[in-house]
Design a protein around this motif. Structure first.
Motif, PDB file in Angstrom:
ATOM      1  N   ILE A 117       0.848  -1.091   0.082  1.00 14.54           N
ATOM      2  CA  ILE A 117      -0.059  -0.108  -0.001  1.00 14.54           C
ATOM      3  C   ILE A 117       0.800   1.244  -0.074  1.00 14.54           C
ATOM      4  O   ILE A 117       0.662   2.105  -0.702  1.00 14.54           O
ATOM      5  CB  ILE A 117      -1.030   0.139   1.182  1.00 14.54           C
ATOM      6  CG1 ILE A 117      -2.001  -1.016   1.129  1.00 14.54           C
ATOM      7  CG2 ILE A 117      -1.666   1.288   1.359  1.00 14.54           C
ATOM      8  CD1 ILE A 117      -2.990  -0.916  -0.088  1.00 14.54           C
ATOM      9  N   ARG A 118       1.874   1.199   0.753  1.00 15.75           N
ATOM     10  CA  ARG A 118       2.765   2.199   0.909  1.00 15.75           C
ATOM     11  C   ARG A 118       3.424   2.556  -0.338  1.00 15.75           C
ATOM     12  O   ARG A 118       4.201   3.729  -0.822  1.00 15.75           O
ATOM     13  CB  ARG A 118       3.771   2.436   1.879  1.00 15.75           C
ATOM     14  CG  ARG A 118       3.016   2.302   3.371  1.00 15.75           C
ATOM     15  CD  ARG A 118       4.210   2.065   4.692  1.00 15.75           C
ATOM     16  NE  ARG A 118       4.992   3.176   4.670  1.00 15.75           N
ATOM     17  CZ  ARG A 118       6.034   3.028   5.457  1.00 15.75           C
ATOM     18  NH1 ARG A 118       6.196   2.062   6.004  1.00 15.75           N
ATOM     19  NH2 ARG A 118       7.000   3.826   5.438  1.00 15.75           N
ATOM     20  N   SER A 119       3.696   1.485  -1.323  1.00 18.92           N
ATOM     21  CA  SER A 119       4.691   1.768  -2.444  1.00 18.92           C
ATOM     22  C   SER A 119       3.694   1.966  -3.633  1.00 18.92           C
ATOM     23  O   SER A 119       4.280   2.063  -4.805  1.00 18.92           O
ATOM     24  CB  SER A 119       5.247   0.608  -2.755  1.00 18.92           C
ATOM     25  OG  SER A 119       6.265   0.158  -1.478  1.00 18.92           O
ATOM     26  N   THR A 120       2.353   2.094  -3.702  1.00 17.69           N
ATOM     27  CA  THR A 120       1.707   2.490  -4.669  1.00 17.69           C
ATOM     28  C   THR A 120       0.615   3.786  -4.460  1.00 17.69           C
ATOM     29  O   THR A 120       0.359   3.923  -3.439  1.00 17.69           O
ATOM     30  CB  THR A 120       0.520   1.418  -4.887  1.00 17.69           C
ATOM     31  OG1 THR A 120      -0.275   1.000  -3.739  1.00 17.69           O
ATOM     32  CG2 THR A 120       1.201   0.243  -5.222  1.00 17.69           C
ATOM     33  N   PRO A 121       0.297   4.540  -5.643  1.00 18.20           N
ATOM     34  CA  PRO A 121      -0.382   5.567  -5.243  1.00 18.20           C
ATOM     35  C   PRO A 121      -1.631   5.617  -4.809  1.00 18.20           C
ATOM     36  O   PRO A 121      -2.311   4.770  -5.106  1.00 18.20           O
ATOM     37  CB  PRO A 121      -0.148   6.274  -6.673  1.00 18.20           C
ATOM     38  CG  PRO A 121       0.592   5.754  -7.512  1.00 18.20           C
ATOM     39  CD  PRO A 121       0.786   4.405  -6.850  1.00 18.20           C
ATOM     40  N   THR A 122      -2.155   6.545  -4.074  1.00 23.39           N
ATOM     41  CA  THR A 122      -3.593   6.526  -3.519  1.00 23.39           C
ATOM     42  C   THR A 122      -4.557   6.453  -4.817  1.00 23.39           C
ATOM     43  O   THR A 122      -5.603   5.780  -4.778  1.00 23.39           O
ATOM     44  CB  THR A 122      -3.970   7.656  -2.903  1.00 23.39           C
ATOM     45  OG1 THR A 122      -2.765   8.032  -1.674  1.00 23.39           O
ATOM     46  CG2 THR A 122      -5.211   7.597  -1.957  1.00 23.39           C
ATOM     47  N   LEU A 123      -4.207   7.053  -5.679  1.00 24.09           N
ATOM     48  CA  LEU A 123      -5.065   7.234  -6.916  1.00 24.09           C
ATOM     49  C   LEU A 123      -5.165   5.910  -7.548  1.00 24.09           C
ATOM     50  O   LEU A 123      -6.385   5.435  -8.025  1.00 24.09           O
ATOM     51  CB  LEU A 123      -4.649   8.270  -8.036  1.00 24.09           C
ATOM     52  CG  LEU A 123      -5.598   8.514  -9.283  1.00 24.09           C
ATOM     53  CD1 LEU A 123      -6.845   9.131  -8.601  1.00 24.09           C
ATOM     54  CD2 LEU A 123      -4.822   9.494 -10.205  1.00 24.09           C
ATOM     55  N   THR A 124      -4.306   5.228  -7.695  1.00 22.47           N
ATOM     56  CA  THR A 124      -4.167   3.918  -8.222  1.00 22.47           C
ATOM     57  C   THR A 124      -5.146   2.801  -7.510  1.00 22.47           C
ATOM     58  O   THR A 124      -5.881   2.167  -7.969  1.00 22.47           O
ATOM     59  CB  THR A 124      -2.869   3.235  -8.318  1.00 22.47           C
ATOM     60  OG1 THR A 124      -2.212   3.953  -9.004  1.00 22.47           O
ATOM     61  CG2 THR A 124      -2.992   1.634  -8.977  1.00 22.47           C
ATOM     62  N   GLN A 125      -4.999   2.957  -6.082  1.00 24.15           N
ATOM     63  CA  GLN A 125      -5.882   2.186  -5.223  1.00 24.15           C
ATOM     64  C   GLN A 125      -7.206   2.575  -5.352  1.00 24.15           C
ATOM     65  O   GLN A 125      -8.144   1.724  -5.249  1.00 24.15           O
ATOM     66  CB  GLN A 125      -5.273   2.232  -3.771  1.00 24.15           C
ATOM     67  CG  GLN A 125      -4.224   1.724  -3.451  1.00 24.15           C
ATOM     68  CD  GLN A 125      -3.275   2.412  -2.273  1.00 24.15           C
ATOM     69  OE1 GLN A 125      -3.952   2.822  -1.452  1.00 24.15           O
ATOM     70  NE2 GLN A 125      -1.814   2.415  -2.273  1.00 24.15           N
ATOM     71  N   LEU A 126      -7.530   3.931  -5.316  1.00 23.13           N
ATOM     72  CA  LEU A 126      -8.875   4.160  -5.913  1.00 23.13           C
ATOM     73  C   LEU A 126      -9.622   3.707  -6.965  1.00 23.13           C
ATOM     74  O   LEU A 126     -10.653   3.277  -6.925  1.00 23.13           O
ATOM     75  CB  LEU A 126      -9.039   5.708  -5.662  1.00 23.13           C
ATOM     76  CG  LEU A 126     -10.335   6.688  -5.893  1.00 23.13           C
ATOM     77  CD1 LEU A 126     -11.285   6.203  -4.678  1.00 23.13           C
ATOM     78  CD2 LEU A 126     -10.169   8.193  -6.088  1.00 23.13           C
ATOM     79  N   PHE A 127      -8.738   3.833  -8.038  1.00 23.33           N
ATOM     80  CA  PHE A 127      -9.598   3.485  -9.212  1.00 23.33           C
ATOM     81  C   PHE A 127      -9.564   1.805  -9.420  1.00 23.33           C
ATOM     82  O   PHE A 127     -10.651   1.345  -9.811  1.00 23.33           O
ATOM     83  CB  PHE A 127      -8.419   3.509 -10.526  1.00 23.33           C
ATOM     84  CG  PHE A 127      -8.522   5.059 -10.920  1.00 23.33           C
ATOM     85  CD1 PHE A 127      -9.330   6.116 -10.399  1.00 23.33           C
ATOM     86  CD2 PHE A 127      -7.758   5.627 -12.034  1.00 23.33           C
ATOM     87  CE1 PHE A 127      -9.553   7.499 -10.908  1.00 23.33           C
ATOM     88  CE2 PHE A 127      -7.807   6.975 -12.447  1.00 23.33           C
ATOM     89  CZ  PHE A 127      -8.602   7.796 -11.672  1.00 23.33           C
ATOM     90  N   LEU A 128      -8.654   1.157  -8.507  1.00 23.29           N
ATOM     91  CA  LEU A 128      -8.831  -0.100  -8.422  1.00 23.29           C
ATOM     92  C   LEU A 128     -10.212  -0.613  -7.951  1.00 23.29           C
ATOM     93  O   LEU A 128     -11.064  -1.589  -8.028  1.00 23.29           O
ATOM     94  CB  LEU A 128      -7.750  -1.008  -7.820  1.00 23.29           C
ATOM     95  CG  LEU A 128      -6.187  -1.318  -8.527  1.00 23.29           C
ATOM     96  CD1 LEU A 128      -5.111  -1.541  -7.770  1.00 23.29           C
ATOM     97  CD2 LEU A 128      -6.620  -2.164  -9.702  1.00 23.29           C
ATOM     98  N   ILE A 129     -10.394   0.105  -6.682  1.00 28.56           N
ATOM     99  CA  ILE A 129     -11.798  -0.235  -5.885  1.00 28.56           C
ATOM    100  C   ILE A 129     -12.985   0.107  -6.798  1.00 28.56           C
ATOM    101  O   ILE A 129     -14.242  -0.459  -6.624  1.00 28.56           O
ATOM    102  CB  ILE A 129     -11.650   0.412  -4.823  1.00 28.56           C
ATOM    103  CG1 ILE A 129     -10.543  -0.268  -3.741  1.00 28.56           C
ATOM    104  CG2 ILE A 129     -12.775   0.829  -4.144  1.00 28.56           C
ATOM    105  CD1 ILE A 129     -10.270   0.468  -2.172  1.00 28.56           C
ATOM    106  N   TYR A 130     -12.710   1.326  -7.424  1.00 29.51           N
ATOM    107  CA  TYR A 130     -13.946   1.980  -8.017  1.00 29.51           C
ATOM    108  C   TYR A 130     -14.068   1.303  -9.277  1.00 29.51           C
ATOM    109  O   TYR A 130     -15.311   0.846  -9.671  1.00 29.51           O
ATOM    110  CB  TYR A 130     -13.810   3.357  -7.981  1.00 29.51           C
ATOM    111  CG  TYR A 130     -15.179   4.031  -8.699  1.00 29.51           C
ATOM    112  CD1 TYR A 130     -16.329   4.001  -7.956  1.00 29.51           C
ATOM    113  CD2 TYR A 130     -15.141   4.650  -9.870  1.00 29.51           C
ATOM    114  CE1 TYR A 130     -17.685   4.598  -8.447  1.00 29.51           C
ATOM    115  CE2 TYR A 130     -16.354   5.410 -10.308  1.00 29.51           C
ATOM    116  CZ  TYR A 130     -17.661   5.192  -9.558  1.00 29.51           C
ATOM    117  OH  TYR A 130     -18.732   6.011 -10.007  1.00 29.51           O
TER     118      TYR A 130
END
Length: 208
Positions: free
Chosen positions: A48-61
């Motif tokens: 989680i710390r090594s990937t951008p917040t935006l990437t995680q947001l797009f993966l979830i949405y």
């Protein structure tokens, strides 16, 4: 924009609660005697710390929607921010727990307290003054990061500012107002950080 600011605060508050709870579980998991649990928690934190917040947001949405699991934009933003900051909060918890002298835990277990009770009644209460300032800093960072939720049309301040800028062709004025509103929301938290750091330093001097 005031309504949107309220939605931003609601989003940040819910995400913070989620992150704080999951972060504590991760911190405790890293201290587990089971290597599988401790290793899984460490992998999650590093990933989680090594990937951008935006990437995680797009993966979830968007990513989960492609698999048939559709999450509304507001809830997706809360989930993404909460899961993202949980990794950072876990490290805050871990450092706070590690700062408590090991003799405290040994003394508690010597009088018959279980590991759970030792953590709950002895270790965690003593780590609170140390973790509060960085936890409040995390709240400030999370409040500002809610702006990324505008990219999935989640109802919050930046999305409303973008809509108004497109409608009235006043980007400079509207984005300046937006920045001021973020400052008004975040500044009390900054004061809180300074106060908590002062209290923590005073407590350490008094203990010494």
């Amino acid at each position: 924009m005031l309504v949107a600011a309220g939605q931003t605060l609601q989003m940040a508050g819910l995400a913070y609660i989620l992150g704080a709870v999951i972060g504590l579980l991760l911190a405790l998991g890293m201290r587990s005697r089971l290597r599988l649990i401790a290793g899984s928690c460490r992998i999650y934190i590093e990933l989680i710390r090594s990937t951008p917040t935006l990437t995680q947001l797009f993966l979830i949405y968007f990513g989960l929607a492609s698999l048939g699991l559709v999450i509304p934009s507001f809830e997706a933003a809360v989930l993404a921010l909460g899961l993202h900051y949980a990794a950072y909060m876990a490290e805050i918890y871990r450092s706070g727990i590690a700062s408590v002298d090991r003799g405290q835990a040994e003394a508690a277990q010597a009088i018959g307290m279980t590991r759970f009770k030792t953590m709950r009644y002895v270790i965690l209460p003593q780590s609170v003054p140390l973790i509060l300032p960085p936890m409040t800093n995390s709240a400030i960072a999370m409040l500002k990061d809610t702006s990324v939720a505008s990219l999935i049309s989640a109802p919050e301040l930046m999305l409303r500012a973008n809509d108004l800028a497109s409608e009235y062709y006043m980007p400079m004025q509207l984005y300046l107002v937006t920045g001021v509103m973020y400052f008004i929301m975040a500044y009390p938290l900054s004061l809180g950080v300074s106060y908590l750091e002062h209290v923590a330093k005073y407590g350490r001097r008094k203990a010494a």
